[in-house]
Scaffold this active site. Structure first.
Site, PDB file in Angstrom:
ATOM      1  CD  GLU A 148      -3.231  -0.932   2.076  1.00 12.51           C
ATOM      2  OE1 GLU A 148      -2.928  -0.183   3.034  1.00 12.51           O
ATOM      3  OE2 GLU A 148      -4.222  -1.530   1.921  1.00 12.51           O
ATOM      4  CD  GLU A 308      -3.237  -6.425   2.395  1.00 11.03           C
ATOM      5  OE1 GLU A 308      -3.642  -5.640   2.993  1.00 11.03           O
ATOM      6  OE2 GLU A 308      -2.313  -6.559   2.175  1.00 11.03           O
TER       7      GLU A 308
HETATM    8  C1  GLA Z   1      -4.400  -2.764   4.613  1.00 12.50           C
HETATM    9  C2  GLA Z   1      -3.012  -3.016   4.860  1.00 12.50           C
HETATM   10  C3  GLA Z   1      -2.856  -4.134   5.868  1.00 12.50           C
HETATM   11  C4  GLA Z   1      -3.809  -3.707   7.397  1.00 12.50           C
HETATM   12  C5  GLA Z   1      -5.074  -3.467   6.566  1.00 12.50           C
HETATM   13  C6  GLA Z   1      -6.177  -3.037   7.742  1.00 12.50           C
HETATM   14  O1  GLA Z   1      -4.762  -3.808   3.954  1.00 12.50           O
HETATM   15  O2  GLA Z   1      -2.164  -3.597   3.637  1.00 12.50           O
HETATM   16  O3  GLA Z   1      -1.527  -4.327   6.318  1.00 12.50           O
HETATM   17  O4  GLA Z   1      -3.308  -2.625   7.765  1.00 12.50           O
HETATM   18  O5  GLA Z   1      -5.126  -2.442   5.769  1.00 12.50           O
HETATM   19  O6  GLA Z   1      -7.479  -2.829   7.314  1.00 12.50           O
END
Ligand code: GLA
Length: 634
Positions: A148, A308
């Protein structure tokens, strides 16, 4: 290109958070739930490189073998998402500096400046080691670079960032004079005589804001400089692995905007994205559909994967509501229907400690005998039962909507006609009005050519504020050559440097092609609505305008601009172009678009609470009221 001929199912796996006794139990539960892929090592830098240049791969080797023996594939992370404490202690210049000049410290995550040379060097060394060690491992099927990007410190205002920004500007502008005229620096004595005078747009004296051109360029730079980091890691991996695809997970969410994913998508082998619901919103499945469609739009024919999402509650909203029974299946299948090559989660096992301990996972704190584990296991079985879904693309929609991060960047600035304008809200209202009318939509970037646009019966342009001459010409040609077009208010106001196009707002597109002459903006009060002459309801925006060749559909009434054009259309021979000079309420937007769709013979399927999506021979019907998912194949 993903190698698998099945749908992926699994999630982030963080074994370093658990004693080894738990690992064998993890494999057993993964197999039982049908997990076939895990993302490994995303936040493992501190556990791999324990001090500078001292690497310990023993634990990673061990878990990789266990997963492999268990028949579970690996999305191998490069572990660069969060530098370890020793690194930022020794090289504090790596830490990002915020808008107010405050240095952000280690202790959360992602505490690095994307322009930092030290970060780059250290990250590159780590990636080199990981790629070299695991590239040939049979369990590794894809690469997950960083995580991210731009989630927590997308804009850094440190000295290194300033220098990199100046270098970036030097490449973008032919000369300092070119920059001065693009930004309009003769306003407020901002003229620069050399690139090294140009500051980063951090805090300026109260009541003033940095130059608009400078602000949007800094956003472009920030996306680009971060993308360079991705490319650096990707290219290292490619030296060791010429087979497996490399990706990084985007954040396709309504209010995440720092990275221009249309640009990023060109650099990944397949697009992966994360999505989380605003669970307090009873219509959040519409936002989900929008973000899934948008991701397919970035991918532009490449494969994409939901990397995710959550099995139930998240932990970072003010109130973290759990998912209701059956909701997760609807959510996942909506992604799959819209083209995702599976459904992946954050995370496999719910953390016992740390900031995300109250975030749901596939294995909750309460263990295996739980609603969440049972439901995700059912989903795992469902995905396993339809492996060939992965071989098809989601069918093309008949309607395209223009989306562009740079519009977001332009419209989020201060000093606009009203602070009530919201690019994401307007796009969401247009999208929702289509969704609830059973109309499917694809997203396209404003760089789309007339030929690309011609694959669609109808192209929608919500608040496309900036258009280059070339972009304007492509949309105009699309319409002249038989494509139907809707141009929303406050569109084509500026060129891409935010210089206003003179001689009637909306440029040639609105003034000549459609034929509406817009001369002044009349934003409405936040609580004000207006009934248009055709009965539709408008809010937020009106404008003083007159016909210039278009046919009037509705004018404003009960307003300061009575008689001005609220909606107009122009018959272009084999197509029609509409101008919508205001924000319509949801119900009115629905009426407006479903009228157009009916006129153009565009197919609608589903209802205001059930979506129907086709992916090759598969028909998905997901009913969010009845809480049912039906998958049929013809
Ligand atoms: C994103 C991040 C994860 C986690 C989630 C929480 O997907 O990549 O590491 O922090 O958010 O919702």
């Amino acid at each position: 290109m993903l190698k698998a001929n099945h749908l992926h199912f699994g999630g982030d796996y963080n074994p370093e958070q658990w004693p080894k006794e738990v690992w064998a139990e993890d494999i057993r539960l993964m197999q039982k739930a049908g997990v076939n892929l895990v993302s490994l090592g995303i936040f493992s830098w501190a556990n791999i490189e324990r001090s500078e240049g001292q690497y310990d791969f023993s634990w990673l080797d061990e878990i990789i073998e266990m997963l492999h023996e268990g028949g579970i594939s690996i999305d191998m992370a490069t572990a660069t998402a969060s530098p370890p404490a020793w690194l930022t202690k020794k090289y504090p210049e790596v830490l990002p500096v915020n808008f107010d000049g405050v240095t952000l410290v280690h202790g959360g995550r992602q505490a690095y400046c994307a322009a930092s040379e030290v970060y780059r060097t250290k990250a590159a060394a780590l990636v080199e080691k990981i790629a070299e060690r695991y590239a040939k491992h049979p369990a590794v099927v894809m690469w997950h670079v960083n995580n991210e990007y731009g989630c927590h410190a997308p804009y850094c205002y440190c000295d290194q960032s300033k220098k990199s920004f100046q270098d970036w500007l030097k490449k973008r502008y032919a000369s300092i004079e070119d920059l001065n005229s693009s930004w309009g620096t003769d306003f407020w004595s901002q003229r620069y005589y050399s690139f090294d005078e140009v500051p980063v747009p951090s805090r300026t004296p109260d009541g003033t804001h940095p130059n608009p051109g400078q602000q949007i360029d800094f956003k472009r730079f920030s996306s680009d400089v971060t993308l360079e980091l991705f490319k650096m890691e990707r290219d290292i991996i490619k030296r060791y692995d010429k087979v497996n695809p490399v990706t990084t997970n985007f954040m396709s969410m309504k209010f995440t905007y720092a990275m221009d994913y249309f640009e990023w998508a060109k650099e990944v082998d397949f697009v992966s994205t994360d999505h989380y619901l605003a669970q307090h919103d009873p219509h959040n499945y519409i936002d989900l559909a929008q973000q899934a469609d948008l991701t397919r739009g970035f991918a532009k024919g490449k494969q994409w994967l939901l990397m995710e999402h959550s099995s139930s509650a998240v932990n970072w909203q003010p109130r973290n509501y759990a998912k209701t029974p059956g909701q997760e299946k609807r959510n996942s299948m909506s992604f799959v229907a819209r083209g995702s090559q599976g459904a992946m989660y954050f995370q496999w096992r719910q953390s016992q400690a740390g900031s995300e301990r109250f975030h749901s996972a596939l294995v909750p704190h309460a263990g295996e005998d739980t609603r969440v584990y049972r439901e995700v296991s059912e989903l795992g079985a469902l995905l396993k039962a339809h492996p060939d879904i992965s071989q098809y693309e989601t069918d093309r929609a008949e309607i395209a909507m223009v989306y562009d991060y740079e519009q977001f960047w332009a419209l989020m600035q201060a000093n606009m006609p009203t602070e009530d304008l919201s690019y994401p809200e307007t796009v969401a209202t247009w999208y929702r009005s289509l969704w609830e009318s059973g109309l499917r939509v694809d997203f396209v970037h404003p760089d789309a050519t007339a030929v690309e646009l011609s694959q669609y019966k109808l192209v929608l342009m919500p608040m496309v504020h900036m258009l280059s001459d070339k972009q304007e010409a492509e949309f105009s040609n699309y319409a002249k050559q038989g494509g139907n077009l809707v141009v929303g208010y406050f569109s084509n106001i500026s060129d891409r440097t935010l210089r206003v196009k003179l001689g009637g707002y909306g440029g040639q597109l609105v003034k000549e092609l459609i034929g509406v002459y817009v001369e002044e903006f009349y934003p409405l009060r936040p609580d004000q609505t207006l009934k248009l002459t055709n009965g539709l309801e408008a809010k937020l925006w009106s404008e003083l305008s007159r016909l210039n060749g278009a046919e009037l559909v509705a004018s404003f009434s009960g307003s300061d601009v009575d008689g001005s054009v609220a909606i107009a259309k122009r018959n272009l021979g084999s197509s029609t172009a509409w101008y919508q000079g205001t924000e319509l309420t949801l119900e009115s937007q629905k009426k407006f678009f479903s009228g157009i769709a009916a006129e153009l013979g565009i197919k609608s399927e589903g209802s205001d609470h059930a979506e129907v999506v086709h992916r090759g021979p598969y028909r998905f019907e997901i009913d969010h009221k009845a809480n049912t998912v039906s998958i049929t194949k013809h």
